[in-house]
Design an enzyme around this catalytic site. Structure first.
Site, PDB file in Angstrom:
ATOM      1  CG  ASP A  35      37.749   8.077  48.957  1.00 29.30           C
ATOM      2  OD1 ASP A  35      37.436   6.896  48.737  1.00 29.30           O
ATOM      3  OD2 ASP A  35      37.872   8.935  48.064  1.00 29.30           O
ATOM      4  CG  HIS A  63      34.822   0.496  51.832  1.00 28.67           C
ATOM      5  ND1 HIS A  63      33.644   0.105  52.407  1.00 28.67           N
ATOM      6  CD2 HIS A  63      34.522   1.557  51.064  1.00 28.67           C
ATOM      7  CE1 HIS A  63      32.670   0.900  51.988  1.00 28.67           C
ATOM      8  NE2 HIS A  63      33.183   1.772  51.161  1.00 28.67           N
TER       9      HIS A  63
HETATM   10  P1  GDP Z   1      36.485   4.295  52.777  1.00 28.04           P
HETATM   11  O1  GDP Z   1      36.102   4.092  51.349  1.00 28.04           O
HETATM   12  O2  GDP Z   1      35.597   5.240  53.510  1.00 28.04           O
HETATM   13  O3  GDP Z   1      36.670   3.002  53.513  1.00 28.04           O
HETATM   14  O4  GDP Z   1      37.907   5.012  52.755  1.00 28.04           O
HETATM   15  P2  GDP Z   1      39.189   4.667  51.827  1.00 28.04           P
HETATM   16  O5  GDP Z   1      39.706   3.343  52.184  1.00 28.04           O
HETATM   17  O6  GDP Z   1      38.885   4.937  50.404  1.00 28.04           O
HETATM   18  O7  GDP Z   1      40.172   5.831  52.285  1.00 28.04           O
HETATM   19  C1  GDP Z   1      40.546   5.991  53.616  1.00 28.04           C
HETATM   20  C2  GDP Z   1      42.061   6.036  53.681  1.00 28.04           C
HETATM   21  O8  GDP Z   1      42.434   6.450  54.973  1.00 28.04           O
HETATM   22  C3  GDP Z   1      42.718   4.689  53.482  1.00 28.04           C
HETATM   23  O9  GDP Z   1      43.971   4.899  52.900  1.00 28.04           O
HETATM   24  C4  GDP Z   1      42.850   4.179  54.917  1.00 28.04           C
HETATM   25  O10 GDP Z   1      43.874   3.217  55.068  1.00 28.04           O
HETATM   26  C5  GDP Z   1      43.199   5.430  55.612  1.00 28.04           C
HETATM   27  N1  GDP Z   1      42.878   5.549  57.026  1.00 28.04           N
HETATM   28  C6  GDP Z   1      41.715   5.311  57.667  1.00 28.04           C
HETATM   29  N2  GDP Z   1      41.788   5.744  58.950  1.00 28.04           N
HETATM   30  C7  GDP Z   1      43.030   6.285  59.079  1.00 28.04           C
HETATM   31  C8  GDP Z   1      43.696   6.954  60.144  1.00 28.04           C
HETATM   32  O11 GDP Z   1      43.147   7.178  61.217  1.00 28.04           O
HETATM   33  N3  GDP Z   1      44.963   7.407  59.898  1.00 28.04           N
HETATM   34  C9  GDP Z   1      45.594   7.213  58.705  1.00 28.04           C
HETATM   35  N4  GDP Z   1      46.822   7.669  58.550  1.00 28.04           N
HETATM   36  N5  GDP Z   1      44.972   6.593  57.673  1.00 28.04           N
HETATM   37  C10 GDP Z   1      43.722   6.158  57.872  1.00 28.04           C
END
Ligand code: GDP
Length: 451
Positions: A35, A63
């Protein structure tokens, strides 16, 4: 594709890899508990690549991507699917839930995303109904010591794979062999269902018929992706390797047994995708500016005060820190430099993409966990699981920048960040020992600073 590989070889049989026209692979992997924002980073980078490849895991994580087309939580599809020119690949290392994949594919089309280019390896293996049932029954059966399974069948799937009871996509196209293999794969699960779990057994023929139906829907996507990628590399193409979860979920190097069942490391990407190790030229560790984890297991830098934790949970990510697959509230904590430095090093990261910096603007002062106290001694090295249970976090505190999320989200140059935010990024860089080359300041595709 085979012919393209042949074309890229010279008359003396020397591959173009030895002549300098060699493709490159870039791994984008998690350095923490998952995440971290890998989907967002890949969506921001995918316009520069020819391929995006998923090499491990299955529909057990999500993701999150926010772009021109809307907000998406992709579980199985590679995050390059929003670019029609990008070839998206599910490699042999993936746990393929066929219906989940097709549903996700249809969902994209329904939401107006142009038809993506998608290929599934004929060597990828299929998640079967008994894997999913075993997952649920096993998790029920370990009362008091659940490992936080998402109940997508992932652990029984990989157990069966390594016990050589798995079914490869290619076998779906040989009905006789498929029937034999389904029967074999059911042998032990059915004994467990009836003798151990006191549950109904499964019928092999019903599974075969269902798989034959799924096969027809999957058919257009199936190919030898190993050939496809090797030819791509020979032709000088670029490949993004998309990791799922993060270092601390790796079965060997992570917080075992609170780990997943396939390797989350860039080193495994070459195996799970089927490309040469030396093709990987960059390893981007995606790192969140604080800690979050879903599921069980020790979490040394977790915030223990429920109100303080809830503040960060609600501020975090694009819609709060709640699991993209399960909706479960994630545990949250401040940045854990002990765990993250380890995560970055084990990934072999050449650089860090730091995400969610905008989230921390609400804090006047920001704690960073810089050590673990174990048996009275402070260490900055991340230990094995059994030592984590008694580890206590040691914090340093840095100044916060105290600006709203929107303010940071509009910044595109590092020098324009508030000085405290710049200092925070540099401190993380220093603690992890790897340059931060990208700073994500919001969930959207363009909310990113390249340094
Ligand atoms: P992944 O599985 O690594 O792709 O991550 P997830 O999607 O499970 O969780 C990452 C969360 O952080 C999601 O809610 C994204 O929309 C959010 N996100 C990613 N980069 C940023 C950022 O720079 N700022 C904010 N506020 N949210 C972010």
């Amino acid at each position: 594709m085979g012919s393209r590989a042949a074309e890229s070889r010279t008359h003396d049989g020397v591959s173009s890899s030895l002549r300098g026209n060699y493709g490159k692979a870039i791994a984008v992997v998690g350095a923490q508990w998952g995440d971290e924002g890998k989907g967002k980073i890949i969506d921001s980078l995918a316009h520069t690549t020819d391929f995006v490849v998923r090499f491990q895991g299955g529909a057990n994580a999500g993701h999150t991507i926010n772009n021109f087309f809307g907000r998406f939580a992709l579980h199985l599809l590679p995050s390059g699917v929003f670019y029609p020119n990008v070839i998206n690949v599910l490699g042999p290392g993936v746990a393929l839930n066929i219906r989940a994949l097709l549903k996700e594919h249809q969902m994209l089309l329904d939401r107006g995303v142009p038809t993506p280019q998608l290929f599934v390896s004929d060597k990828a293996q299929v998640v079967l109904p008994h894997h999913i049932l075993l997952d649920a029954y096993q998790e029920e059966g370990v009362a008091g010591r659940a490992f936080g399974s998402t109940k997508q069948g992932i652990s029984p799937f990989y157990s069966a794979k390594y016990a050589k009871k798995g079914i490869r996509v290619g076998v779906l196209f040989d009905e006789k062999l498929l029937r034999e293999e389904v029967e074999q794969s059911l042998h032990i699960p059915n004994i467990l269902f009836s003798e151990v779990y006191n549950k109904p057994t499964l019928n092999a023929e019903e599974i075969v018929q269902d798989l034959l139906e799924q096969r027809e829907m999957l058919r257009p996507f199936v190919t030898d992706t190993t050939q496809l990628l090797l030819s791509g590399i020979d032709a000088g193409k670029t490949i993004l390797l998309e990791g799922q979860l993060g270092t601390l979920r790796d079965p060997d190097h992570g917080i075992y047994p609170y780990s997943t069942s396939s390797s989350t490391l860039a080193g495994f990407a070459t195996v799970g995708a089927g490309i040469p190790p030396h093709a990987i030229q960059r390893i981007i560790a995606v790192v969140k500016a604080y800690s979050s984890k879903v599921g069980d297991g020790p979490f040394v830098a977790g915030i223990t005060d429920p109100e303080e934790a809830q503040k960060l949970r609600l501020m975090g990510g694009d819609k709060g820190e709640f699991g993209a697959t399960t909706g479960r509230p994630r545990d949250v904590g401040y940045f854990d430099a002990v765990a993250t430095r380890y995560g970055v090093r084990v990934q072999g990261a050449t650089e860090i993409a730091l995400t969610n910096l905008d989230v921390l603007g609400y804090l006047k002062q920001i704690p960073i966990c810089v050590g673990y106290r174990i048996d009275g001694k402070v260490t900055s090295e991340f230990p094995s699981t059994h030592l984590l249970y008694s580890a206590e976090p040691v914090f340093e505190t840095v100044e916060g920048w105290q600006s709203g999320k929107e303010e940071l989200q509009s910044i595109r140059e590092f020098s324009k960040l508030p000085p405290e935010a710049r200092a925070y990024v540099k401190r993380i860089e220093e603690l992890c020992g790897v340059p931060v080359t990208m700073v994500s300041v919001g969930p959207g595709r363009d909310d990113i600073i390249f340094r």
